[in-house]
Design a protein around this motif. Structure first.
Motif, PDB file in Angstrom:
ATOM      1  N   VAL A   1       0.842  -1.201   0.000  1.00  0.00           N
ATOM      2  CA  VAL A   1       0.000   0.000   0.000  1.00  0.00           C
ATOM      3  C   VAL A   1       0.880   1.255   0.000  1.00  0.00           C
ATOM      4  CG1 VAL A   1      -1.671   1.341   1.354  1.00  0.00           C
ATOM      5  CG2 VAL A   1      -1.983  -1.124   1.057  1.00  0.00           C
ATOM      6  N   GLU A   2       1.923   1.242   0.800  1.00  0.00           N
ATOM      7  CA  GLU A   2       2.826   2.390   0.850  1.00  0.00           C
ATOM      8  C   GLU A   2       3.547   2.580  -0.489  1.00  0.00           C
ATOM      9  OE1 GLU A   2       4.508   5.751   2.006  1.00  0.00           O
ATOM     10  OE2 GLU A   2       2.976   4.655   3.130  1.00  0.00           O
ATOM     11  N   GLN A   3       3.904   1.480  -1.140  1.00  0.00           N
ATOM     12  CA  GLN A   3       4.579   1.596  -2.427  1.00  0.00           C
ATOM     13  C   GLN A   3       3.632   2.137  -3.504  1.00  0.00           C
ATOM     14  OE1 GLN A   3       6.959  -1.823  -3.283  1.00  0.00           O
ATOM     15  NE2 GLN A   3       7.740  -1.019  -5.212  1.00  0.00           N
ATOM     16  N   ILE A   4       2.365   1.737  -3.447  1.00  0.00           N
ATOM     17  CA  ILE A   4       1.372   2.314  -4.358  1.00  0.00           C
ATOM     18  C   ILE A   4       1.250   3.812  -4.092  1.00  0.00           C
ATOM     19  CG2 ILE A   4      -1.081   2.362  -4.985  1.00  0.00           C
ATOM     20  CD1 ILE A   4      -1.145  -0.658  -4.387  1.00  0.00           C
ATOM     21  N   GLY A   5       1.291   4.172  -2.807  1.00  0.00           N
ATOM     22  CA  GLY A   5       1.269   5.589  -2.458  1.00  0.00           C
ATOM     23  C   GLY A   5       2.452   6.345  -3.047  1.00  0.00           C
ATOM     24  N   GLY A   6       3.615   5.723  -3.029  1.00  0.00           N
ATOM     25  CA  GLY A   6       4.791   6.348  -3.611  1.00  0.00           C
ATOM     26  C   GLY A   6       4.655   6.516  -5.116  1.00  0.00           C
ATOM     27  N   ALA A   7       4.060   5.512  -5.793  1.00  0.00           N
ATOM     28  CA  ALA A   7       3.834   5.607  -7.233  1.00  0.00           C
ATOM     29  C   ALA A   7       2.864   6.744  -7.547  1.00  0.00           C
ATOM     30  CB  ALA A   7       3.293   4.283  -7.762  1.00  0.00           C
TER      31      ALA A   7
ATOM     32  N   ALA B   1      -8.088  11.609 -10.357  1.00  0.00           N
ATOM     33  CA  ALA B   1      -9.441  11.520  -9.799  1.00  0.00           C
ATOM     34  C   ALA B   1      -9.702  10.228  -9.029  1.00  0.00           C
ATOM     35  CB  ALA B   1     -10.476  11.663 -10.908  1.00  0.00           C
ATOM     36  N   ALA B   2      -9.060   9.127  -9.434  1.00  0.00           N
ATOM     37  CA  ALA B   2      -9.322   7.832  -8.802  1.00  0.00           C
ATOM     38  C   ALA B   2      -8.211   6.876  -9.190  1.00  0.00           C
ATOM     39  CB  ALA B   2     -10.681   7.280  -9.240  1.00  0.00           C
ATOM     40  N   ALA B   3      -8.140   5.749  -8.480  1.00  0.00           N
ATOM     41  CA  ALA B   3      -7.113   4.734  -8.733  1.00  0.00           C
ATOM     42  C   ALA B   3      -7.760   3.364  -8.848  1.00  0.00           C
ATOM     43  CB  ALA B   3      -6.072   4.723  -7.612  1.00  0.00           C
TER      44      ALA B   3
ATOM     45  N   SER C   1      -7.264   3.703  -0.867  1.00  0.00           N
ATOM     46  CA  SER C   1      -8.019   4.962  -0.878  1.00  0.00           C
ATOM     47  C   SER C   1      -7.623   5.848   0.298  1.00  0.00           C
ATOM     48  CB  SER C   1      -9.525   4.674  -0.839  1.00  0.00           C
ATOM     49  OG  SER C   1     -10.265   5.870  -0.862  1.00  0.00           O
ATOM     50  N   GLU C   2      -7.468   5.236   1.470  1.00  0.00           N
ATOM     51  CA  GLU C   2      -7.054   5.992   2.654  1.00  0.00           C
ATOM     52  C   GLU C   2      -5.647   6.560   2.482  1.00  0.00           C
ATOM     53  OE1 GLU C   2      -6.441   5.280   7.478  1.00  0.00           O
ATOM     54  OE2 GLU C   2      -7.277   3.699   6.218  1.00  0.00           O
ATOM     55  N   ARG C   3      -4.762   5.784   1.861  1.00  0.00           N
ATOM     56  CA  ARG C   3      -3.386   6.246   1.673  1.00  0.00           C
ATOM     57  C   ARG C   3      -3.293   7.370   0.643  1.00  0.00           C
ATOM     58  NH1 ARG C   3       0.505   8.373   0.457  1.00  0.00           N
ATOM     59  NH2 ARG C   3       2.682   7.654   0.434  1.00  0.00           N
TER      60      ARG C   3
END
Length: 415
Positions: free
Chosen positions: A129-135, A147-149, A184-186
């Motif tokens: 999840v953190e790595q997706i946040g970094g991307a 707008a969305a992921a 979504s939260e991240r």
């Protein structure tokens, strides 16, 4: 990392959420192309007055623009045609494998604007999840206002209690993970998660070679065997997110065993690992076996012939069950359709109902970045929504408003 020039609307904020009717009108333009106001109103079943309100909102949000005046029928006056603005929003798509993360940013028409991939730092849920946040942070620096992921991954994904839950993902070692909520939260934007094959099926149905078909099947062959099914214009998920799980379909009761101990099932012939294993030669990989088959090696050719027969059994089974307008085959194992086409066609012919119409097989080259783009299509689909009950009630209210404000129309006439 590959990029294109930033869109003209760079930095556009995501904007307010869309109403049910706005989503329906936008979805109609997105999937079926430019239309006049009269055509949109007729297709989604609302009055011209209601549509005027809807289109004004979509134009103000930068999602739709007016085009040229065109004659849209054999009779009648020319009409102004409305178009999607591709740069109206951008979306993040992610594909997770057992060891890599692929990410892409697309516009509203799912055209890739930027993409990159990197190794997974860890398979732990919180780390991914953190790595997706970094991307997201890396890509939104150049394309702000995402707008969305959407995230696609191998495994069973189902909706439960309003959340999308990864019930099981063997490649990542996950069970019961509320991935969409965590992402979504991240990120601070809405996120969707789905089985990667179903996500790819959605992408092909909305933006690819499945456009215009009400029923279709997509088969992916390679490391695993996946099946996506569209019936009546909707992707089939099943009660537990397992629709299309046919990798252990029986092919030959006297055949080899798969890794789960099933004898002669689809996976024991068609997966890349099964094809390599059939040669019983240490040190080979799938690409090596493909090369051997192309050079005429008897054992490699036989492994592909067996795989082609198994794929034909799968195609015939799906054709008999779903009766689709089109069957698409793709994946990193599609060399089987080249090296064993005769066996594939023979098994289809043998397994089909004798009175059935011919099957259209569309064999598509495999591009791995399409998996990430499919994640972005999930985000677009989620952004447009599927709340048809909400659409119905909003439309009913709008129709009542129209009839109350129209001259010489009573409330009784509008009921």
């Amino acid at each position: 990392m590959q990029t294109t020039s930033p869109p003209q609307a760079e930095g556009r904020p995501p904007g307010p959420s869309l109403s049910g009717l706005e989503r329906s009108a936008l979805r109609e333009l997105l999937i079926h192309g430019p239309k006049s106001r009269a055509e949109i109103a007729r297709t989604i079943g609302i009055s011209r007055t209601s549509l005027t309100v809807v289109m004004r909102a979509l134009i103000e949000q930068g999602l739709v623009t007016s085009g040229a005046i065109e004659l849209r029928g054999a009779t009648g006056r020319p009409s102004e045609v409305l178009h999607i603005r591709p740069d109206g929003r951008s979306f993040l798509g992610v594909k997770l494998t057992s060891d890599r993360l692929f990410a892409v940013v697309t516009d509203l028409k799912a055209q890739a604007l930027a993409e990159f991939d990197e190794p997974l730092a860890s398979r732990k849920v919180e780390d991914v999840v953190e790595q997706i946040g970094g991307a997201y942070e890396r890509l939104s620096g150049e394309y702000p206002g995402i707008a969305a992921a959407g995230i696609g991954l191998a495994g069973d994904v189902a909706s439960a209690g309003g959340s999308q839950i990864v019930l099981e993902s063997p490649f990542l070692g996950w069970r019961e993970v509320p991935l969409a909520d965590l992402v979504s939260e991240r990120l601070g934007v809405r996120a969707a998660a789905e089985n990667d094959v179903r996500a790819l099926t959605v992408a092909e149905h909305w933006f690819g070679i499945g456009v215009g078909y009400e029923s279709m099947v997509l088969i992916t062959v390679g490391t695993g065997i996946g099946v996506g099914i569209v019936v009546d214009g909707k992707v089939v998920t099943g009660a537990n997110g397992r629709a299309g799980s046919l990798e252990h379909l029986p092919v030959d009761p006297s055949g080899p065993r798969c890794e789960r101990g099933h004898r002669g099932c689809l996976a024991s012939y068609l997966s890349n690992a099964a094809i390599v294993g059939a040669l019983r030669t240490p040190g080979l990989d799938y690409a090596s076996v493909v090369d051997l088959a192309r050079s005429g090696d008897p054992a490699a050719k036989q492994a592909f012939r067996d795989a082609g027969h198994a794929l034909g059994v799968l195609v015939a089974t799906l054709a008999n069950t779903v009766d689709p307008q089109k069957i698409i085959i793709t994946g990193d194992g599609i060399a089987v359709t080249e090296l064993a086409r005769a066996e594939l066609d023979a098994a289809v012919e043998a397994g089909r109902h004798p009175d059935s119409a011919p099957i259209t097989l569309d064999i598509q080259p495999f591009e791995f970045d399409e998996w990430a783009r499919a994640g972005a299509v999930l985000a677009i689909r989620d952004f447009l929504g599927h709340d048809q009950e909400l659409v119905f009630y909003i439309d009913k209210v709008m129709r009542l408003v129209d009839t109350w404000t129209a001259p010489n129309t009573s409330i009784e006439e509008s009921a």
